[in-house]
Enzyme design. Structure first.
Site, PDB file in Angstrom:
ATOM      1  N   LYS A  44       0.726  -1.267   0.088  1.00  0.00           N
ATOM      2  CA  LYS A  44      -0.120  -0.151   0.060  1.00  0.00           C
ATOM      3  C   LYS A  44       0.686   1.232   0.009  1.00  0.00           C
ATOM      4  CE  LYS A  44      -4.277  -1.702  -0.552  1.00  0.00           C
ATOM      5  NZ  LYS A  44      -5.146  -1.336  -1.164  1.00  0.00           N
TER       6      LYS A  44
HETATM    7  N1  PMP Z   1      -3.638  -7.624   1.526  1.00  0.00           N
HETATM    8  C1  PMP Z   1      -3.405  -6.956   2.115  1.00  0.00           C
HETATM    9  C2  PMP Z   1      -2.803  -7.312   3.527  1.00  0.00           C
HETATM   10  C3  PMP Z   1      -3.864  -5.703   1.902  1.00  0.00           C
HETATM   11  O1  PMP Z   1      -3.606  -4.497   2.890  1.00  0.00           O
HETATM   12  C4  PMP Z   1      -4.616  -5.469   0.771  1.00  0.00           C
HETATM   13  C5  PMP Z   1      -4.989  -3.860   0.479  1.00  0.00           C
HETATM   14  N2  PMP Z   1      -6.194  -3.688   1.341  1.00  0.00           N
HETATM   15  C6  PMP Z   1      -4.572  -6.371  -0.237  1.00  0.00           C
HETATM   16  C7  PMP Z   1      -4.163  -7.668   0.135  1.00  0.00           C
HETATM   17  C8  PMP Z   1      -5.440  -6.132  -1.528  1.00  0.00           C
HETATM   18  O2  PMP Z   1      -4.939  -5.450  -2.303  1.00  0.00           O
HETATM   19  P1  PMP Z   1      -5.922  -4.458  -3.288  1.00  0.00           P
HETATM   20  O3  PMP Z   1      -6.522  -3.420  -2.347  1.00  0.00           O
HETATM   21  O4  PMP Z   1      -4.802  -3.860  -4.155  1.00  0.00           O
HETATM   22  O5  PMP Z   1      -6.718  -5.140  -4.092  1.00  0.00           O
END
Ligand code: PMP
Length: 331
Positions: A44
């Site tokens: 992130k």
């Molecule tokens: N795994 C974790 C630990 C995350 O923090 C996130 C983001 N919310 C994701 C997976 C999923 O990524 P995205 O939001 O880009 O789909």
């Protein structure tokens, strides 16, 4: 000197590392993209930087302004890190099912945290998204990052994660496997890799069994930050605009047990301490690799570190309460 001008210059360019033990007899090689190596500890950081820069460029975030977001943790950490560097205040609405470690980390970066009930429908005024939207209106000079609908989220992956993987695999990647929370990762990375490969790369969504994204009923599950949960009282179920469903060629649906035990195996067998959503993604990647050939090449995204979940995924008591520990008898 071999130095970086600032912390945000360290975001991205994460290593791609081959799995050597968990893959067993799978014919195709599987490589993990270690997103926890980012300076804020997760994938992130990429979108935090891209969203803040986008807001600054658009004049939505000005010196002395406040960054507001509804976040389950990692986006907050990325935003808090970037905000600390640039002198912005941060206020985050976070669901109470988020791990205690994630909330403590946000506070350590100086962010203000409003903990919201996780068991209310999206329309409810106490829901994370309603609270974040209200704070952004009430606080003067506030800007709502809005990772679920902000095009700077998938764009960060289209410009960063996708090209990195293409370059690191010398264009040999055939399958991308990732979980879907906001959808930004799979959308931006997947769209770039499909374009670069002329459509040759297959994009596989790793989804909790109950998640609505892959056809589940939206019931509760225990892996954080991925999948789409639907509260029974939700009237209109909206999906994030950061997620472009057409980028996903197929899904692998993964149980809580497989996700959490795979995360634990990664620590013990590969020395990779990663979170539950990485466990979901790797469980899916191993299924995908088992049906491929040595000419194929699977890349799986590992979004964050297991240190965020020492009181959950890596706690025998927590796992035992869920009835998921039995299979882990040593030897
Ligand atoms: N795994 C974790 C630990 C995350 O923090 C996130 C983001 N919310 C994701 C997976 C999923 O990524 P995205 O939001 O880009 O789909």
């Amino acid at each position: 000197m071999d130095v970086y001008p600032s912390l945000t210059d360290v975001v991205g360019n994460t290593p791609l590392v081959r799995f050597n033990r968990v893959t067993g007899a799978a014919p195709a090689p599987v490589y993990g993209k270690l997103e926890y190596v980012n300076p804020g500890g997760s994938v992130k950081d990429r979108i935090a930087l891209s969203m803040v820069e986008g807001a600054e460029a658009a004049g939505l975030l000005r010196p002395g302004g406040t960054v507001v977001e509804g976040t389950s943790g990692n986006t907050g950490v990325g935003l808090a890190m970037v905000a600390a560097q640039r002198g912005y205040r941060c206020v985050f609405a976070i669901p109470d099912k988020s791990s205690a470690e994630k909330i403590a980390v946000l506070r350590a970066y100086g962010a203000e945290v409003v903990v919201c009930p996780g068991d209310v429908p999206r329309e409810h005024p106490a829901h994370v998204h309603s609270v974040a939207a209200r704070l952004a209106v009430e606080i003067p000079g506030a800007w709502l990052a809005d990772q679920y609908d902000n095009p700077a989220n998938p764009r960060a992956h289209y410009r960063g994660t996708g090209p990195e993987i293409w370059r690191q695999t010398d264009g040999r990647i055939t399958h991308l496997v990732a979980g879907i929370g906001t959808g930004g990762t799979i959308t931006g990375t997947g769209e770039y890799l499909k374009e670069a490969s002329g459509g040759r790369v297959t994009v596989v969504g790793a989804d909790p069994e109950a998640s609505v994204y892959s056809g589940g009923d939206g019931g509760p599950y225990h892996v954080e930050s991925i999948g789409h949960f639907r509260h029974p009282e939700t009237v209109e179920d909206t999906w994030p605009r950061s997620y472009h469903p057409e980028v996903v060629d197929r899904f692998e649906r993964i149980s809580d047990r497989d996700s959490l035990l795979t995360a634990r195996r990664l620590a013990r067998e590969e020395g990779l301490l990663v979170g539950g959503s990485a466990g979901t993604a790797v469980a899916a990647a191993l299924r995908v690799a088992a049906a491929l050939t040595p000419e194929d090449l699977v890349v799986v995204l590992l979004p964050d570190s297991g240190r965020n979940y020492l009181s959950k995924v890596f706690d025998d008591g927590w796992l035992g309460q869920l009835g998921l520990l039995e299979e882990e008898v040593p030897g």
